[in-house]
Scaffold this motif. Structure first.
Motif, PDB file in Angstrom:
ATOM      1  N   GLN A  90       0.830  -1.221   0.000  1.00 56.50           N
ATOM      2  CA  GLN A  90       0.000   0.000   0.000  1.00 56.50           C
ATOM      3  C   GLN A  90       0.856   1.258   0.000  1.00 56.50           C
ATOM      4  OE1 GLN A  90      -2.829  -0.157   3.197  1.00 56.50           O
ATOM      5  NE2 GLN A  90      -3.855  -1.933   2.320  1.00 56.50           N
ATOM      6  N   HIS A  91       2.078   1.125   0.487  1.00 59.09           N
ATOM      7  CA  HIS A  91       2.985   2.267   0.496  1.00 59.09           C
ATOM      8  C   HIS A  91       4.325   1.832  -0.064  1.00 59.09           C
ATOM      9  CE1 HIS A  91       0.047   3.407   3.548  1.00 59.09           C
ATOM     10  NE2 HIS A  91       0.271   4.633   3.112  1.00 59.09           N
ATOM     11  N   THR A  92       4.957   2.713  -0.807  1.00 62.30           N
ATOM     12  CA  THR A  92       6.277   2.415  -1.349  1.00 62.30           C
ATOM     13  C   THR A  92       7.247   3.472  -0.850  1.00 62.30           C
ATOM     14  OG1 THR A  92       5.164   1.643  -3.332  1.00 62.30           O
ATOM     15  CG2 THR A  92       7.532   1.960  -3.514  1.00 62.30           C
ATOM     16  N   ILE A  93       8.438   3.004  -0.537  1.00 64.08           N
ATOM     17  CA  ILE A  93       9.500   3.947  -0.177  1.00 64.08           C
ATOM     18  C   ILE A  93      10.425   4.045  -1.391  1.00 64.08           C
ATOM     19  CG2 ILE A  93      11.405   4.440   1.420  1.00 64.08           C
ATOM     20  CD1 ILE A  93       8.795   4.232   2.933  1.00 64.08           C
TER      21      ILE A  93
ATOM     22  N   GLN B 245       3.427  11.186   0.147  1.00 64.20           N
ATOM     23  CA  GLN B 245       2.980  11.485   1.512  1.00 64.20           C
ATOM     24  C   GLN B 245       4.058  12.162   2.331  1.00 64.20           C
ATOM     25  OE1 GLN B 245       1.532   7.608   2.810  1.00 64.20           O
ATOM     26  NE2 GLN B 245      -0.519   8.422   2.511  1.00 64.20           N
ATOM     27  N   ASP B 246       5.299  11.797   2.033  1.00 64.77           N
ATOM     28  CA  ASP B 246       6.388  12.351   2.826  1.00 64.77           C
ATOM     29  C   ASP B 246       7.615  12.436   1.931  1.00 64.77           C
ATOM     30  OD1 ASP B 246       7.588  13.358   5.017  1.00 64.77           O
ATOM     31  OD2 ASP B 246       7.999  11.422   5.962  1.00 64.77           O
TER      32      ASP B 246
ATOM     33  N   VAL C 152      11.337   9.280  -0.385  1.00 64.96           N
ATOM     34  CA  VAL C 152       9.933   9.683  -0.548  1.00 64.96           C
ATOM     35  C   VAL C 152       9.033   8.497  -0.199  1.00 64.96           C
ATOM     36  CG1 VAL C 152       8.246  10.725  -2.107  1.00 64.96           C
ATOM     37  CG2 VAL C 152      10.685  11.099  -2.500  1.00 64.96           C
ATOM     38  N   GLN C 153       7.993   8.771   0.580  1.00 67.52           N
ATOM     39  CA  GLN C 153       6.991   7.735   0.855  1.00 67.52           C
ATOM     40  C   GLN C 153       5.774   8.012  -0.011  1.00 67.52           C
ATOM     41  OE1 GLN C 153       6.039   6.833   4.968  1.00 67.52           O
ATOM     42  NE2 GLN C 153       3.986   6.224   4.348  1.00 67.52           N
ATOM     43  N   VAL C 154       5.370   6.999  -0.761  1.00 68.68           N
ATOM     44  CA  VAL C 154       4.272   7.168  -1.727  1.00 68.68           C
ATOM     45  C   VAL C 154       3.168   6.182  -1.389  1.00 68.68           C
ATOM     46  CG1 VAL C 154       3.715   7.270  -4.181  1.00 68.68           C
ATOM     47  CG2 VAL C 154       6.083   7.437  -3.451  1.00 68.68           C
TER      48      VAL C 154
ATOM     49  N   GLN D 131       6.884  -0.583   1.928  1.00 69.72           N
ATOM     50  CA  GLN D 131       7.171  -0.063   3.269  1.00 69.72           C
ATOM     51  C   GLN D 131       7.385  -1.228   4.246  1.00 69.72           C
ATOM     52  OE1 GLN D 131       4.111   1.998   5.375  1.00 69.72           O
ATOM     53  NE2 GLN D 131       2.560   0.455   5.021  1.00 69.72           N
ATOM     54  N   PRO D 132       8.274  -1.076   5.213  1.00 71.15           N
ATOM     55  CA  PRO D 132       8.442  -2.125   6.214  1.00 71.15           C
ATOM     56  C   PRO D 132       7.173  -2.275   7.055  1.00 71.15           C
ATOM     57  CG  PRO D 132      10.126  -0.406   6.426  1.00 71.15           C
ATOM     58  CD  PRO D 132       9.117   0.079   5.451  1.00 71.15           C
TER      59      PRO D 132
END
Ligand SMILES: Nc1ncnc2c1ncn2[C@@H]1O[C@H](COP(=O)(O)OP(=O)(O)OP(=O)(O)O)[C@@H](O)[C@H]1O
Length: 297
Positions: free
Chosen positions: A219-222, A246-247, A257-259, A283-284
């Motif tokens: 759901q989130h990628t770094i 997001q960040d 970057v967090q997407v 994301q972890p």
């Protein structure tokens, strides 16, 4: 078949309601991690499921047994290892395994001995004289030898060193690949990631999310990029405006970057900056844990 189905479980300790309508499923063949902060009720949930702690409400269905059949009737079909492992201090591993043969219809001495060897459990020493990790190893080898269709393991890696944690993970994955199911609790998230396929997040007395761990992490990628130069003024604002971002953080020439979801739009925007290197990873679990459970038990 669902190995364990819990609906609306309510349980108290004294006047305090710990579980307030918890719903949980352990699909057959899965390793489901029960995650929650200290005191959130993970042990209480496991014990209530087995009839070791009274339920004030809700239903429990274990394997193909009728609803709410727990306690002695599930004996032989489910194995529970409490925190710290429960062993008989006067008995050796060998005599534990002799008891196992009498209790469990599908007992496998071979698997118990192999697991004990893998976890380096001395076979002829009284359990009361084993170290903490060896005692836990014995309780786990006994549980694996039981060959029951469902294992409930409360913090099974507590006391195990990193090598034995890795070995246990391999043993459990092999166990589940035979169609058996595991519900385990753990606070060691990187370990859970390598072991469990599902996570159930307990907060405020309820399971607030049950999810496939790969789906959750996806759901989130770094995205991390090494830039050829320090980021030009205004570029970070442009990146922050990209859909899904997001960040966004810069340290020297490293941009992190967090997407949310797929990072396609971000990667296109990054291409303009001619990065030297770009790496993307899900994301972890620790991040998802912090988002879902951070703050309160
Ligand atoms: N024997 C007991 N008597 C009274 N309260 C208890 C008892 N055991 C647990 N509790 C309370 O019930 C709540 C849930 O405890 P539980 O042990 O189920 O949590 P947990 O999620 O397993 O915690 P941990 O991660 O620390 O092992 C806690 O607030 C705890 O204080």
């Amino acid at each position: 078949m669902t190995a364990l189905q819990v609906a609306g479980l309510v349980a108290r300790h004294g006047r305090r309601t710990v579980l307030r309508g918890a719903d949980l499923q352990v699909p057959q063949g899965s390793i489901t991690a029960l995650l929650g902060q200290n005191g959130s009720g993970k042990s209480t949930l496991m014990r209530s499921v087995l009839g070791l702690h009274p339920r004030q409400g809700g239903t429990v269905r274990v394997l193909d047994l009728p609803e709410n059949v727990t306690g002695p009737q599930v004996r032989g079909r489910v194995t529970y290892v409490p925190t710290g492992g429960a062993v008989m201090p006067q008995e050796t591993a060998r005599t534990h395994f002799e008891f196992g043969r009498r209790i469990y219809p599908r007992w496998s001495l071979e698997r118990a001995l192999e697991s004990a060897a893998d976890l380096h459990v001395p076979l002829d020493q009284r359990a009361g004289r084993l170290s903490t990790g060896q005692r836990m190893g014995l309780a786990l080898a006994y549980a694996l030898g039981s060959s029951t269709e469902l294992l409930l393991l409360d913090e099974p890696t507590n006391g195990l060193d990193p090598d034995h944690r890795r070995r246990l993970a391999q043993l459990l994955v092999a166990y589940a690949s035979n169609g058996n199911s595991v519900l385990l609790s753990s606070h060691v998230l990187p370990e859970v990631e390598g072991l469990a396929d599902r996570g159930a997040f307990l907060r405020g007395g309820r399971i607030i999310l049950e999810a496939d761990l790969d789906d959750l992490r996806a759901q989130h990628t770094i995205v991390q990029a090494i830039l050829p130069d320090v980021l030009p003024a205004g570029a970070i604002q442009r990146l922050r405006a990209v859909p899904g971002v997001q960040d966004c953080e810069v340290q020297g020439r490293t941009l992190t970057v967090q997407v949310q979801g797929e990072p396609g739009a971000l990667l296109a925007a990054l291409a303009d900056l001619k990065p030297v290197d770009v790496q993307s990873k899900p994301q972890p679990l620790a991040d998802a844990y912090a988002d879902l459970l951070g703050g309160a038990a």
